[in-house]
Design a protein around this motif. Sequence first.
Motif, PDB file in Angstrom:
ATOM      1  N   ALA A   7     -81.040 -23.704 -35.245  1.00 41.48           N
ATOM      2  CA  ALA A   7     -80.432 -24.111 -36.509  1.00 41.48           C
ATOM      3  C   ALA A   7     -79.506 -23.025 -37.031  1.00 41.48           C
ATOM      4  O   ALA A   7     -79.712 -21.828 -36.776  1.00 41.48           O
ATOM      5  CB  ALA A   7     -81.516 -24.410 -37.548  1.00 41.48           C
ATOM      6  N   ILE A  21     -68.528 -29.194 -38.270  1.00 46.19           N
ATOM      7  CA  ILE A  21     -69.699 -29.876 -37.705  1.00 46.19           C
ATOM      8  C   ILE A  21     -69.257 -31.067 -36.854  1.00 46.19           C
ATOM      9  O   ILE A  21     -69.820 -31.326 -35.781  1.00 46.19           O
ATOM     10  CB  ILE A  21     -70.655 -30.314 -38.830  1.00 46.19           C
ATOM     11  N   PRO A  28     -75.621 -32.824 -33.700  1.00 48.72           N
ATOM     12  CA  PRO A  28     -76.868 -32.249 -34.223  1.00 48.72           C
ATOM     13  C   PRO A  28     -77.980 -33.295 -34.307  1.00 48.72           C
ATOM     14  O   PRO A  28     -77.718 -34.498 -34.475  1.00 48.72           O
ATOM     15  CB  PRO A  28     -76.470 -31.752 -35.620  1.00 48.72           C
ATOM     16  N   VAL A  40     -77.786 -27.132 -40.105  1.00 47.53           N
ATOM     17  CA  VAL A  40     -77.540 -27.979 -38.942  1.00 47.53           C
ATOM     18  C   VAL A  40     -78.572 -27.637 -37.871  1.00 47.53           C
ATOM     19  O   VAL A  40     -78.733 -26.469 -37.505  1.00 47.53           O
ATOM     20  CB  VAL A  40     -76.119 -27.779 -38.403  1.00 47.53           C
ATOM     21  N   TRP A  41     -79.249 -28.668 -37.349  1.00 53.69           N
ATOM     22  CA  TRP A  41     -80.348 -28.483 -36.413  1.00 53.69           C
ATOM     23  C   TRP A  41     -80.064 -29.186 -35.093  1.00 53.69           C
ATOM     24  O   TRP A  41     -79.529 -30.297 -35.076  1.00 53.69           O
ATOM     25  CB  TRP A  41     -81.651 -29.090 -36.970  1.00 53.69           C
ATOM     26  N   TRP A  42     -80.458 -28.532 -34.001  1.00 55.33           N
ATOM     27  CA  TRP A  42     -80.492 -29.161 -32.686  1.00 55.33           C
ATOM     28  C   TRP A  42     -81.919 -29.015 -32.147  1.00 55.33           C
ATOM     29  O   TRP A  42     -82.386 -27.890 -31.914  1.00 55.33           O
ATOM     30  CB  TRP A  42     -79.522 -28.482 -31.713  1.00 55.33           C
TER      31      TRP A  42
END
Length: 240
Positions: A7, A21, A28, A40-42
Amino acid sequence: MRVCAWAVEIDGDKPIAAQRIKRAPLKPSRLIESKNGYHVWWHALDGTAANYGAIVERRLLPFFGADPAAKDLARVLRTPGFNHLKNPAEPFLIRELDRRQVAYTEQQMMEAFPDLAAARARLRPKPKPQPPRLTLVPPGATGDFWQRAQALDCEAALTRLSGHSAVGGERYTFAPASRGTLTIIVDGKPTSCWIDRDGKIGSTSKGGPGVAQWLHWFGHSYSEIKKTLLDVFPELEQVR
């Protein structure tokens, strides 16, 4: 130690952050809006502590121009549904804007996002060249077409020119750099060209060249440049 997700925290101008983004090569898993920006998360399929820095610090942080203070493995980010109360007089409800049922491997993340930290380290000892200064208006030209062309935002203009025959099929992407500038990525490789905070190519005290001059670097005549600009940017034609 297993890493569940990678993140980053992108603060600052929200519209600019949102555009960054959207340019992400991997979508994401989660997008969270905070008061000052986005988290922002992966989600990770096989995340490890050993490769956390290679993904977050060397790739995600420089790619998005994210907050370097929010990069450690144990970072706790704000939870949707709760208020941001750093200033109790101005509460902001943290909310989830998007969630996707996707997760990635370390290899996918490292192949999709370039190691910009390494690229910058290789380029750091070299002085950044100044782009050539060209005349704004060709000799004998009249009217304000060239002024309208010069006013084009170069990031948006190069995005529309990406893949065009006039630029030899080069494809352009951009990566956040220092002091609000963007490094121009050509066919996936960082270059010594950049877009300054005024939206011009290069970074000079009086503002760098515009997209017409970029086309001039390919050896096109001014008449060829004008034809290309009108083909790609019909809005440059004077409305009568």
